[in-house]
Design a protein around this motif. Sequence first.
Motif, PDB file in Angstrom:
ATOM      1  N   ILE A   1       0.856  -1.183   0.000  1.00 54.49           N
ATOM      2  CA  ILE A   1       0.000   0.000   0.000  1.00 54.49           C
ATOM      3  C   ILE A   1       0.896   1.239   0.000  1.00 54.49           C
ATOM      4  CG2 ILE A   1      -1.571   1.380   1.415  1.00 54.49           C
ATOM      5  CD1 ILE A   1      -2.930  -1.212   2.239  1.00 54.49           C
ATOM      6  N   VAL A   2       0.624   2.155  -0.920  1.00 49.71           N
ATOM      7  CA  VAL A   2       1.488   3.324  -1.100  1.00 49.71           C
ATOM      8  C   VAL A   2       0.936   4.495  -0.283  1.00 49.71           C
ATOM      9  CG1 VAL A   2       2.616   4.817  -2.775  1.00 49.71           C
ATOM     10  CG2 VAL A   2       2.005   2.476  -3.415  1.00 49.71           C
ATOM     11  N   ALA A   3       1.834   5.221   0.358  1.00 50.02           N
ATOM     12  CA  ALA A   3       1.447   6.317   1.236  1.00 50.02           C
ATOM     13  C   ALA A   3       2.202   7.586   0.858  1.00 50.02           C
ATOM     14  CB  ALA A   3       1.752   5.952   2.690  1.00 50.02           C
ATOM     15  N   GLY A   4       1.731   8.711   1.376  1.00 47.46           N
ATOM     16  CA  GLY A   4       2.438   9.961   1.173  1.00 47.46           C
ATOM     17  C   GLY A   4       1.563  11.051   0.585  1.00 47.46           C
ATOM     18  N   PRO A   5       2.135  12.227   0.357  1.00 44.97           N
ATOM     19  CA  PRO A   5       1.386  13.330  -0.248  1.00 44.97           C
ATOM     20  C   PRO A   5       0.807  12.955  -1.607  1.00 44.97           C
ATOM     21  CG  PRO A   5       3.495  14.087   0.642  1.00 44.97           C
ATOM     22  CD  PRO A   5       3.517  12.598   0.714  1.00 44.97           C
TER      23      PRO A   5
ATOM     24  N   VAL B   1       1.425  -3.069  10.674  1.00 42.36           N
ATOM     25  CA  VAL B   1       1.072  -2.243   9.523  1.00 42.36           C
ATOM     26  C   VAL B   1       2.342  -1.983   8.724  1.00 42.36           C
ATOM     27  CG1 VAL B   1       1.349  -0.092  10.814  1.00 42.36           C
ATOM     28  CG2 VAL B   1      -0.089  -0.123   8.778  1.00 42.36           C
ATOM     29  N   GLN B   2       2.194  -1.934   7.403  1.00 41.59           N
ATOM     30  CA  GLN B   2       3.343  -1.728   6.525  1.00 41.59           C
ATOM     31  C   GLN B   2       2.869  -0.998   5.271  1.00 41.59           C
ATOM     32  OE1 GLN B   2       4.996  -5.349   4.844  1.00 41.59           O
ATOM     33  NE2 GLN B   2       7.087  -4.585   5.064  1.00 41.59           N
ATOM     34  N   VAL B   3       3.548   0.068   4.938  1.00 40.76           N
ATOM     35  CA  VAL B   3       3.255   0.822   3.721  1.00 40.76           C
ATOM     36  C   VAL B   3       4.583   1.156   3.051  1.00 40.76           C
ATOM     37  CG1 VAL B   3       1.135   1.814   4.684  1.00 40.76           C
ATOM     38  CG2 VAL B   3       3.293   3.084   4.875  1.00 40.76           C
ATOM     39  N   ILE B   4       4.517   1.722   1.856  1.00 41.50           N
ATOM     40  CA  ILE B   4       5.713   2.239   1.194  1.00 41.50           C
ATOM     41  C   ILE B   4       5.453   3.700   0.835  1.00 41.50           C
ATOM     42  CG2 ILE B   4       4.913   1.317  -1.039  1.00 41.50           C
ATOM     43  CD1 ILE B   4       8.600   1.833   0.037  1.00 41.50           C
ATOM     44  N   ASP B   5       6.353   4.572   1.226  1.00 41.39           N
ATOM     45  CA  ASP B   5       6.228   5.985   0.859  1.00 41.39           C
ATOM     46  C   ASP B   5       6.369   6.102  -0.653  1.00 41.39           C
ATOM     47  OD1 ASP B   5       7.110   8.819   0.290  1.00 41.39           O
ATOM     48  OD2 ASP B   5       6.907   8.967   2.468  1.00 41.39           O
ATOM     49  N   ALA B   6       5.442   6.823  -1.276  1.00 40.58           N
ATOM     50  CA  ALA B   6       5.445   6.966  -2.738  1.00 40.58           C
ATOM     51  C   ALA B   6       6.766   7.528  -3.246  1.00 40.58           C
ATOM     52  CB  ALA B   6       4.292   7.862  -3.172  1.00 40.58           C
ATOM     53  N   ARG B   7       7.411   8.366  -2.459  1.00 40.55           N
ATOM     54  CA  ARG B   7       8.673   8.959  -2.880  1.00 40.55           C
ATOM     55  C   ARG B   7       9.807   7.942  -2.866  1.00 40.55           C
ATOM     56  NH1 ARG B   7       7.690  13.701   1.360  1.00 40.55           N
ATOM     57  NH2 ARG B   7       7.052  11.795   2.478  1.00 40.55           N
TER      58      ARG B   7
ATOM     59  N   PRO C   1       9.324   6.526   8.940  1.00 37.43           N
ATOM     60  CA  PRO C   1       7.856   6.584   8.878  1.00 37.43           C
ATOM     61  C   PRO C   1       7.279   7.871   9.445  1.00 37.43           C
ATOM     62  CG  PRO C   1       8.569   4.415   9.606  1.00 37.43           C
ATOM     63  CD  PRO C   1       9.803   5.272   9.566  1.00 37.43           C
ATOM     64  N   ALA C   2       7.975   8.493  10.392  1.00 31.80           N
ATOM     65  CA  ALA C   2       7.487   9.755  10.946  1.00 31.80           C
ATOM     66  C   ALA C   2       7.468  10.860   9.890  1.00 31.80           C
ATOM     67  CB  ALA C   2       8.353  10.181  12.132  1.00 31.80           C
ATOM     68  N   VAL C   3       8.390  10.797   8.934  1.00 31.39           N
ATOM     69  CA  VAL C   3       8.419  11.783   7.848  1.00 31.39           C
ATOM     70  C   VAL C   3       7.220  11.587   6.928  1.00 31.39           C
ATOM     71  CG1 VAL C   3       9.725  12.588   5.853  1.00 31.39           C
ATOM     72  CG2 VAL C   3      10.928  12.021   7.979  1.00 31.39           C
ATOM     73  N   THR C   4       6.904  10.328   6.632  1.00 33.24           N
ATOM     74  CA  THR C   4       5.730  10.044   5.802  1.00 33.24           C
ATOM     75  C   THR C   4       4.466  10.576   6.465  1.00 33.24           C
ATOM     76  OG1 THR C   4       6.788   8.036   4.967  1.00 33.24           O
ATOM     77  CG2 THR C   4       4.410   8.222   4.668  1.00 33.24           C
TER      78      THR C   4
END
Length: 323
Positions: free
Chosen positions: A157-161, A191-197, A285-288
Motif C-alpha cells: 500500500i502506497v502512502a504519502g502526499p 502495519v506496513q506501507v511504502i512511501d510513494a517517494r 515513517p514519521a516523515v511520511t
Amino acid sequence: MDILILGGTQFVGRHIVLAFLAGGHRVSILTRGQSPDELPENVERLRGDRTGAGGLDALAGRAWDACVDVSGYTPAAVRRSAAELRDRVGRYVFVSTVSVYAEPGRHPVREDDPLLPPAPAEQTEVTGASYGPLKVACEQIVQEAFGDRATILRPQIVAGPFDHTARYPYWPDRAGGGGETLLPGDGEDHVQVIDARDLAAFTVRVVEQGVGGVFNVAGPRLSWAHFAGVLGVRQPLWVPAEALERLGLGFRELPLFLPEHSEQAGLMDVDASRALAAGLSLRDPAVTARDTRAWSAGAALTYALTPDRETQALAAWREEQAG
C-alpha cells in the motif's frame, strides 16, 4: 535519459515523474487528459488511450530509454503498449501490486510465492476481486514481450502526499485531531506501507542501473502500537478485532488494519529484502506521517469513519464492556 511514463499525473505516477525530473532526465507522459495535471511545464504531454482506436498514435516514430507503466490495469491495454514499445524502449518498468499473491496469509510474502491465476485476456472490469488476477496477466505480458528488459515492481500500500485514496491519510489526519482515538486491535498487529517517494526513487534507480527482475517494494513493518506513536496519538483506545466486526467497522472504516492472523495478514509482512539489496532506500515513517498530514490539510479528503460514527462506536464498545 529520455523517459516515457504511461500515466503520470496522479499520486504514484506524479511522484515518479518528479523523481525522474529531479534526476536530470527528460520526461514524456501519455495520458487521456482527464485528470488534473499539476506537473512542471518541462514535462512533455502526449495524449492517448490504450483502449481506443488510434490511442497510441502519439508515440509513432518515437523512442525512449525506458517506459514506466503506472496505468496498466487490463491485459488488452498492456498488450497493446508492450507491442507498440517493444522495439522502441530500452526497459519497460511495470508497476504492479502485492495483491498478485495467491497466499496472502504467508509470513513473510516473497517474490517467489505462488501467484493468483491470471485474468482472462478479454477481462476489462477492475474490481477488488479482479484487481490481483488482472495485474498477474499484465505482468506476464510484459515479461514475455521484454524478457530481461522487464522490471516488475510490486508495491505495498502506497502512502504519502497526493494520496487521494484516503487510506493512509486517515491516520495522520485523525491523530492530528487530538482527543481519544479509536485504534484497531491490541497494538500488537502490524502495519506496513511504502512511501510513494521511496517507490519513485527506486523506480529511477532500476532504470538508471538497468536492473531487471521482480521486486516487492515495501517500507518498515511496524506494530500498531509503534505506528500510533509515530502518528502522535495521545489517547489511544484499542478495540479488539472481533469487537470491531460486531461494531460494523472494517478495512474501509479503519484502513490499513489487517488482524495479525487473518487470511490477508501477510500483506502487512512483505519481504522487500531483494529491493533493499538493489538500492531501495526507506525514509523514517514519521516523515511520511508528517508530510501526508501537511498535504492532506488542504486536500478536502472524505473518510468512511466520521467523527460522529467513531464516537458512537466507542460508546457502543464501552457499553459492551460494562454489560
